[in-house]
Design a protein around this motif. Sequence first.
Motif, PDB file in Angstrom:
ATOM      1  N   MET A 196       4.697  -7.896-172.361  1.00 17.62           N
ATOM      2  CA  MET A 196       4.234  -9.145-171.614  1.00 17.62           C
ATOM      3  C   MET A 196       4.384 -10.491-172.556  1.00 17.62           C
ATOM      4  SD  MET A 196       1.064  -8.053-169.554  1.00 17.62           S
ATOM      5  CE  MET A 196       0.517  -9.624-169.032  1.00 17.62           C
ATOM      6  N   GLY A 197       4.180 -10.158-173.876  1.00 22.83           N
ATOM      7  CA  GLY A 197       4.296 -11.354-174.890  1.00 22.83           C
ATOM      8  C   GLY A 197       5.398 -11.874-175.103  1.00 22.83           C
ATOM      9  N   THR A 203       6.733 -13.617-172.077  1.00 24.93           N
ATOM     10  CA  THR A 203       5.981 -14.868-172.044  1.00 24.93           C
ATOM     11  C   THR A 203       6.713 -15.805-173.020  1.00 24.93           C
ATOM     12  OG1 THR A 203       3.852 -13.984-171.546  1.00 24.93           O
ATOM     13  CG2 THR A 203       3.899 -16.243-172.422  1.00 24.93           C
ATOM     14  N   TYR A 232      -1.393 -16.573-172.201  1.00 25.39           N
ATOM     15  CA  TYR A 232      -1.048 -15.314-172.501  1.00 25.39           C
ATOM     16  C   TYR A 232      -2.023 -14.645-173.506  1.00 25.39           C
ATOM     17  CZ  TYR A 232       0.740 -11.333-175.045  1.00 25.39           C
ATOM     18  OH  TYR A 232       0.931 -10.109-175.849  1.00 25.39           O
TER      19      TYR A 232
END
Length: 220
Positions: free
Chosen positions: A184-185, A188, A207
């Motif tokens: 997810m990082g 993002t 985030y």
Amino acid sequence: MKRSAPLQSQVAVVEAPSARKSPIQERSKARVERILEAAAELIARSGSDLLKMSEVAASAGISIGSLYQYFPEKAALIRMLAERINAASRECIRDGLKDVTDLASLQSSFAALVDVYYAIVNERPVMRDIWSGMQVDRQLLTLQLAESRVCGQMLADAMFKVHKVRARADIRRVEQTALLIWEMGEATIRLAIAVDAAEGAALVEGYKRMALREISDPLQ
């Protein structure tokens, strides 16, 4: 975002096409560097999708035949560029997490890592285009997934320093959470550099808030 706790699992990497010719002599090494620099410049200018081997050869000042001696196809060239980025990322992660001893230090270290990674990608947007090139090749996508697992495991190892996790199911849950946080990082960051600076910074901050909640209590 490549000193830390040993990895708790080994990751098998499926080999993508690689350079055929090992650059043993200094002249050959210099030629490979010129090729990589030329490819990076072209990718930064037009994106990985439009990268042509003939243009790489011309920009590097070599014949197309010489280029193919080192890189048999575009995927091999993108792979080597990606491997260099991955190696630098792993070192950054190890350095950023090496002093984690408690929850507060884990939180601050992770937040700082995200900021550093965002700054690096902002300075080198070619990284985004190399990522894009990896998405359309199954072998290169496998390489990216393997790298995410390595990075996620480093984060999990840091989390194990802080949280008392003994049950096998809980260990697996922490590892899965760490992998999701890492994936997810990266998503993002790719989104953040695709929008204007103010919105990008806000997305990164959002985030971090979500990720830090999971890192603080991965078994909630």
